[in-house]
Design a protein around this motif. Structure first.
Motif, short mmCIF file in Angstrom:
data_model
loop_
_atom_site.label_atom_id
_atom_site.label_comp_id
_atom_site.label_asym_id
_atom_site.label_seq_id
_atom_site.Cartn_x
_atom_site.Cartn_y
_atom_site.Cartn_z
N GLY A 224 24.12 13.61 65.55
CA GLY A 224 24.62 13.37 66.89
C GLY A 224 24.56 11.92 67.30
N HIS A 225 23.61 11.16 66.73
CA HIS A 225 23.51 9.75 67.07
C HIS A 225 24.72 8.97 66.55
CE1 HIS A 225 18.80 9.96 67.48
NE2 HIS A 225 19.46 10.80 68.28
N LEU A 226 25.31 9.43 65.46
CA LEU A 226 26.55 8.79 64.98
C LEU A 226 27.68 8.99 65.99
CD1 LEU A 226 26.43 9.86 61.22
CD2 LEU A 226 26.03 7.55 62.13
N TYR A 227 27.74 10.16 66.58
CA TYR A 227 28.76 10.42 67.59
C TYR A 227 28.49 9.61 68.86
CZ TYR A 227 30.76 14.12 64.75
OH TYR A 227 31.37 14.81 63.73
N ASN A 228 27.21 9.41 69.20
CA ASN A 228 26.89 8.54 70.32
C ASN A 228 27.38 7.12 70.05
OD1 ASN A 228 25.58 10.79 71.31
ND2 ASN A 228 23.51 9.98 71.02
N LEU A 229 27.16 6.65 68.84
CA LEU A 229 27.65 5.32 68.46
C LEU A 229 29.17 5.26 68.55
CD1 LEU A 229 27.35 2.47 67.31
CD2 LEU A 229 27.11 3.49 65.04
N ALA A 230 29.83 6.30 68.09
CA ALA A 230 31.30 6.33 68.15
C ALA A 230 31.79 6.20 69.59
CB ALA A 230 31.82 7.62 67.52
N HIS A 231 31.07 6.79 70.54
CA HIS A 231 31.44 6.67 71.95
C HIS A 231 31.46 5.21 72.38
CE1 HIS A 231 31.36 7.24 76.31
NE2 HIS A 231 30.30 6.46 76.33
N PHE A 232 30.43 4.45 71.98
CA PHE A 232 30.35 3.05 72.40
C PHE A 232 31.32 2.18 71.62
CE2 PHE A 232 26.27 4.72 73.92
CZ PHE A 232 26.35 4.30 75.25
N VAL A 233 31.65 2.56 70.40
CA VAL A 233 32.72 1.86 69.67
C VAL A 233 34.04 2.08 70.39
CG1 VAL A 233 34.02 1.79 67.51
CG2 VAL A 233 31.51 1.96 67.45
N ASP A 234 34.32 3.33 70.80
CA ASP A 234 35.56 3.64 71.50
C ASP A 234 35.65 2.87 72.82
OD1 ASP A 234 36.27 5.36 69.49
OD2 ASP A 234 35.67 7.18 70.56
N GLU A 235 34.51 2.64 73.46
CA GLU A 235 34.50 1.91 74.72
C GLU A 235 34.57 0.39 74.53
OE1 GLU A 235 31.73 3.02 77.73
OE2 GLU A 235 33.06 4.71 78.18
N GLY A 236 34.48 -0.05 73.31
CA GLY A 236 34.58 -1.48 73.03
C GLY A 236 33.28 -2.25 73.17
N LEU A 237 32.16 -1.54 73.38
CA LEU A 237 30.88 -2.21 73.52
C LEU A 237 30.23 -2.51 72.18
CD1 LEU A 237 29.37 -0.34 76.60
CD2 LEU A 237 30.05 -2.74 76.47
N VAL A 238 30.68 -1.84 71.13
CA VAL A 238 30.23 -2.13 69.76
C VAL A 238 31.47 -2.43 68.94
CG1 VAL A 238 29.12 -1.22 67.69
CG2 VAL A 238 28.22 -0.62 69.95
N LYS A 239 31.46 -3.59 68.29
CA LYS A 239 32.64 -4.02 67.54
C LYS A 239 32.29 -4.24 66.07
CE LYS A 239 34.87 -6.34 71.47
NZ LYS A 239 33.92 -5.87 72.48
N PRO A 240 33.21 -3.91 65.18
CA PRO A 240 32.98 -4.15 63.75
C PRO A 240 32.85 -5.66 63.46
CG PRO A 240 34.84 -2.66 64.11
CD PRO A 240 34.51 -3.28 65.44
N PRO A 241 32.15 -6.00 62.39
CA PRO A 241 31.38 -5.08 61.53
C PRO A 241 30.03 -4.79 62.17
CG PRO A 241 31.19 -7.33 60.71
CD PRO A 241 32.13 -7.40 61.89
N PHE A 242 29.60 -3.54 62.11
CA PHE A 242 28.29 -3.19 62.64
C PHE A 242 27.46 -2.49 61.56
CE2 PHE A 242 31.51 -0.15 64.08
CZ PHE A 242 31.04 1.07 63.59
N LEU A 243 26.15 -2.49 61.77
CA LEU A 243 25.22 -1.93 60.80
C LEU A 243 24.66 -0.62 61.31
CD1 LEU A 243 23.44 -2.12 58.21
CD2 LEU A 243 21.78 -3.38 59.60
N ILE A 244 24.83 0.44 60.52
CA ILE A 244 24.23 1.73 60.82
C ILE A 244 23.01 1.91 59.94
CG2 ILE A 244 24.53 4.23 60.82
CD1 ILE A 244 27.52 3.80 61.17
N GLN A 245 21.86 2.10 60.58
CA GLN A 245 20.63 2.40 59.85
C GLN A 245 20.38 3.90 59.96
OE1 GLN A 245 18.34 1.66 57.32
NE2 GLN A 245 18.13 -0.31 58.40
N MET A 246 20.60 4.61 58.86
CA MET A 246 20.39 6.06 58.84
C MET A 246 18.92 6.34 58.55
SD MET A 246 23.82 7.19 56.79
CE MET A 246 25.43 6.51 57.27
N VAL A 247 18.29 7.15 59.42
CA VAL A 247 16.85 7.37 59.38
C VAL A 247 16.56 8.82 59.04
CG1 VAL A 247 14.69 7.11 60.64
CG2 VAL A 247 16.61 5.58 61.17
N PHE A 248 15.72 9.02 58.05
CA PHE A 248 15.41 10.37 57.58
C PHE A 248 13.89 10.59 57.54
CE2 PHE A 248 19.40 8.98 55.82
CZ PHE A 248 20.24 10.07 56.01
N GLY A 249 13.49 11.81 57.86
CA GLY A 249 12.10 12.19 57.66
C GLY A 249 11.17 11.95 58.82
#
Length: 310
Positions: free
Chosen positions: A175-200
């Motif tokens: 779900g956090h990826l979809y939250n990020l997508a929301h802010f990309v769609d709004e133009g507040l996050v612009k490429p290139p950006f870094l996604i840190q995927m966290v597990f465990g």
């Protein structure tokens, strides 16, 4: 740049592990600076930083403490310095933002959703507590909600927009990826950006190899492969296996005592640099090389170490 390059991030101290868990955990400004410099010399291109109260090792967001180690690291290395805006689950958003606002680094971490953030099972493994705050902090994490609402995330993005800092977008669940997508769609996050995927992390997505694949596939679907760089961290004993899997799939990696206190089963790491050297040796076996800080800056579109406020 060669496709065989992998960005190694090193998270030096964090806020979840407490001094009683490992003597190697950096706590004072001098220790944090020394550990960061050693990690950079070992091959880490990005140094991810929290601060600790020098007296007892408890987490702090105080810019005065950050100011004691940030210039030392900058003078001794060319590494990208990444200041947390996560702080700890017990801090306010204002406290979490204070150091980043004061020092305007090249990068900041940004947690992309609220979650239960728990590490209370670790209390069972601690026979002696060094400081009075530790036991209640660890055991009490069964009640922690790490708050990162849409308003909080927007506040952090907008507050730091003028500094030119970019973000390590920490995604602890799909779900956090979809939250990020929301802010990309709004133009507040612009490429290139870094996604840190966290597990465990207890409260986030589990450390199953299938979950890494699903997170990466979801990110590709949401953003397209060219818009972002991705990295993986996994807690505890899952650290090196997940870094290996990420590297095999073309991703970047994060290690450090924030994420795991161990270097192998049953043996505590003696330093952050030891973990950097180990993941570097794994990369070498895969015919991969660590990216330099300059290469990391180019991949992530960073403003450069001469444009920070320290």
């Amino acid at each position: 740049m060669s496709i065989n390059k992998v960005i190694i991030s090193c998270a030096i101290t964090g806020s979840a592990h407490v001094p009683s868990m490992s003597d190697a955990l950096p706590l004072t400004p001098d220790q944090i600076a020394a550990a960061s410099i050693e990690a950079a010399q070992a091959g880490a291109a990005i140094i991810h930083l929290h601060a600790r109260n020098p007296e007892d090792g408890s987490p702090t967001g105080d810019p005065a403490v950050y100011g004691q180690f940030l210039p030392v690291i900058k003078q001794a290395t060319d590494a990208v310095i990444n200041i947390t805006t996560g702080g700890s689950a017990t801090m306010s958003v204002e406290d979490r933002l204070a150091a980043a606002l004061a020092f305007e680094p090249e990068m900041c971490s940004l947690n992309m959703g609220s979650m239960n953030f728990a590490f209370f099972p670790a209390a069972k493994r601690i026979a002696h507590w060094k400081h009075g705050w530790e036991e209640a902090y660890v055991r009490g994490s069964d009640a922690y909600i790490f708050r990162n609402t849409f308003r909080d995330i927007r506040t952090i993005l907008e507050t730091l927009a003028g500094t030119g800092a970019k973000f390590e977008h920490e995604c602890y669940d799909v779900g956090h990826l979809y939250n990020l997508a929301h802010f990309v769609d709004e133009g507040l996050v612009k490429p290139p950006f870094l996604i840190q995927m966290v597990f465990g992390i207890l409260g986030g997505i589990g450390p199953d190899p299938e979950n890494l694949m699903f997170m990466k596939q979801t990110a590709d679907r949401l953003f397209g492969r060219e818009a972002y760089q991705w990295s993986v961290l996994a807690a505890g004993r899952h650290q090196m296996p997940f870094c290996t899997q990420a590297a095999l799939l073309g991703g970047n990696v994060r290690v450090g005592l924030e994420d795991s206190l161990f270097i192998e089963r049953g043996r505590l790491a003696v330093s952050n640099a030891e973990q950097v050297l180990k993941v570097r040796s794994i990369l070498a076996e895969l015919s991969l090389e660590p990216a330099t800080p300059a290469e990391a800056r180019a991949l992530l579109g960073l403003k450069g170490g001469d444009c920070v406020g320290f």
